[in-house]
Design a protein around this motif. Structure first.
Motif, PDB file in Angstrom:
ATOM      1  N   LEU A  18      -4.603  51.831 -44.026  1.00 20.26           N
ATOM      2  CA  LEU A  18      -4.609  52.609 -42.798  1.00 20.26           C
ATOM      3  C   LEU A  18      -3.671  53.802 -42.884  1.00 20.26           C
ATOM      4  N   GLY A  19      -2.531  53.633 -43.550  1.00 19.77           N
ATOM      5  CA  GLY A  19      -1.639  54.753 -43.798  1.00 19.77           C
ATOM      6  C   GLY A  19      -0.783  55.183 -42.628  1.00 19.77           C
ATOM      7  N   LYS A  24      -0.960  46.633 -38.840  1.00 19.48           N
ATOM      8  CA  LYS A  24      -2.026  47.041 -37.915  1.00 19.48           C
ATOM      9  C   LYS A  24      -1.849  46.451 -36.519  1.00 19.48           C
ATOM     10  N   ALA A  25      -1.262  45.267 -36.430  1.00 20.23           N
ATOM     11  CA  ALA A  25      -1.104  44.613 -35.132  1.00 20.23           C
ATOM     12  C   ALA A  25      -0.309  45.460 -34.148  1.00 20.23           C
ATOM     13  N   LEU A  26       0.521  46.380 -34.657  1.00 16.74           N
ATOM     14  CA  LEU A  26       1.413  47.150 -33.797  1.00 16.74           C
ATOM     15  C   LEU A  26       0.989  48.608 -33.616  1.00 16.74           C
ATOM     16  N   ILE A  27      -0.141  48.996 -34.206  1.00 16.38           N
ATOM     17  CA  ILE A  27      -0.567  50.385 -34.033  1.00 16.38           C
ATOM     18  C   ILE A  27      -0.943  50.639 -32.572  1.00 16.38           C
ATOM     19  N   THR A 196      -9.266  52.025 -42.029  1.00 14.32           N
ATOM     20  CA  THR A 196      -8.865  53.366 -42.427  1.00 14.32           C
ATOM     21  C   THR A 196      -8.461  54.173 -41.195  1.00 14.32           C
ATOM     22  N   TYR A 197      -7.922  55.368 -41.432  1.00 18.23           N
ATOM     23  CA  TYR A 197      -7.510  56.209 -40.310  1.00 18.23           C
ATOM     24  C   TYR A 197      -8.723  56.636 -39.467  1.00 18.23           C
ATOM     25  N   ASP A 198      -9.840  56.897 -40.099  1.00 18.26           N
ATOM     26  CA  ASP A 198     -11.053  57.235 -39.336  1.00 18.26           C
ATOM     27  C   ASP A 198     -11.501  56.050 -38.478  1.00 18.26           C
ATOM     28  N   ASP A 199     -11.378  54.820 -39.005  1.00 16.65           N
ATOM     29  CA  ASP A 199     -11.671  53.630 -38.202  1.00 16.65           C
ATOM     30  C   ASP A 199     -10.753  53.591 -36.978  1.00 16.65           C
ATOM     31  N   ILE A 204     -10.023  53.951 -30.950  1.00 15.89           N
ATOM     32  CA  ILE A 204      -9.508  54.548 -29.722  1.00 15.89           C
ATOM     33  C   ILE A 204     -10.644  54.934 -28.787  1.00 15.89           C
ATOM     34  N   ASP A 205     -11.701  55.509 -29.333  1.00 16.36           N
ATOM     35  CA  ASP A 205     -12.872  55.853 -28.517  1.00 16.36           C
ATOM     36  C   ASP A 205     -13.595  54.597 -28.037  1.00 16.36           C
TER      37      ASP A 205
END
Length: 210
Positions: A18-19, A24-27, A196-199, A204-205
């Motif tokens: 994800l970068g 990921k749990a905290l993004i 990934t960042y695009d995911d 969000i959408d």
């Protein structure tokens, strides 16, 4: 009505693809961490088990902001294992049926209810949306007959439900645990898997449509 199934939420991984420099749990998803979205979806789950490893203390602190009756399990070998190991660790001493749920997964609330209320085993899948998908192939009844890294009818985002006594250890993925039990009932869900960042941007959408 509370769910009688156990839910194992796998949050042990690093999430390096994800970068964003954190688990990921905290993004942040529209103003709150991903784990809080999941806890809201699981508010009627009495036996919720969260498997932690990387940034464990931060995840535990975030969970305890929302609820204090969660069972935490450590995957101490998180760097060398995948979700299959976390699912196995979280399933020990669980209820008869255990639902595997990845810590980077968002499912539409209506479909979360369907997954929690389904009376037996299943594999859930969705229309392809992520950049690095694992696919499932289905038969004419919609049952899952195969996983594939190459192509298939749908994307396997998870979740999946197994009888507890069928969950065996693997250092690999959950679908490695499930393959020997195919074909299995398939449930089609609206879901977003964040690799990934695009995911992440699509997620969000996605939650804005709920």
């Amino acid at each position: 009505m509370p769910s009688t199934k156990s839910v194992v939420l796998s949050c042990a991984g690093i999430g390096s693809r994800l970068g964003l420099g954190q688990t990921k749990a905290l993004i942040d998803i529209n103003g709150k961490p991903l784990i809080h979205w999941q806890l809201d979806l699981f508010q009627n789950v009495e036996d919720l088990r969260i498997v932690v490893g990387y940034e464990a203390n931060s995840i535990i602190s975030a969970v305890l902001e929302k609820r204090r009756d969660v069972v935490f399990i450590y995957n101490h070998n998180y760097f060398n294992t995948q979700t299959g190991a976390s699912f196995y660790l979280g399933s020990r001493d669980a209820n008869e049926y255990v639902i595997e749920w990845d810590g980077d997964l968002l499912v539409h609330p209506e479909d979360v209810k369907m997954c929690l209320q389904h009376p037996s085993e299943y594999v859930a899948y969705a229309e392809r949306s992520s950049d690095e998908a694992v696919f499932v192939r289905t038969n004419r009844h919609g049952d899952v007959v195969m996983f594939s890294r190459e192509n298939g009818d749908y994307e396997w985002t998870g979740p999946a439900c197994l009888r507890r006594d069928k969950v065996r250890y693997t250092s690999g993925t959950v679908f490695n645990q499930i393959e020997e039990y195919l074909p299995m009932k398939g449930l089609k869900v609206r879901a977003m898997d964040i690799d990934t960042y695009d995911d992440y941007k699509r997620a969000i959408d996605f939650v804005r449509t709920w």
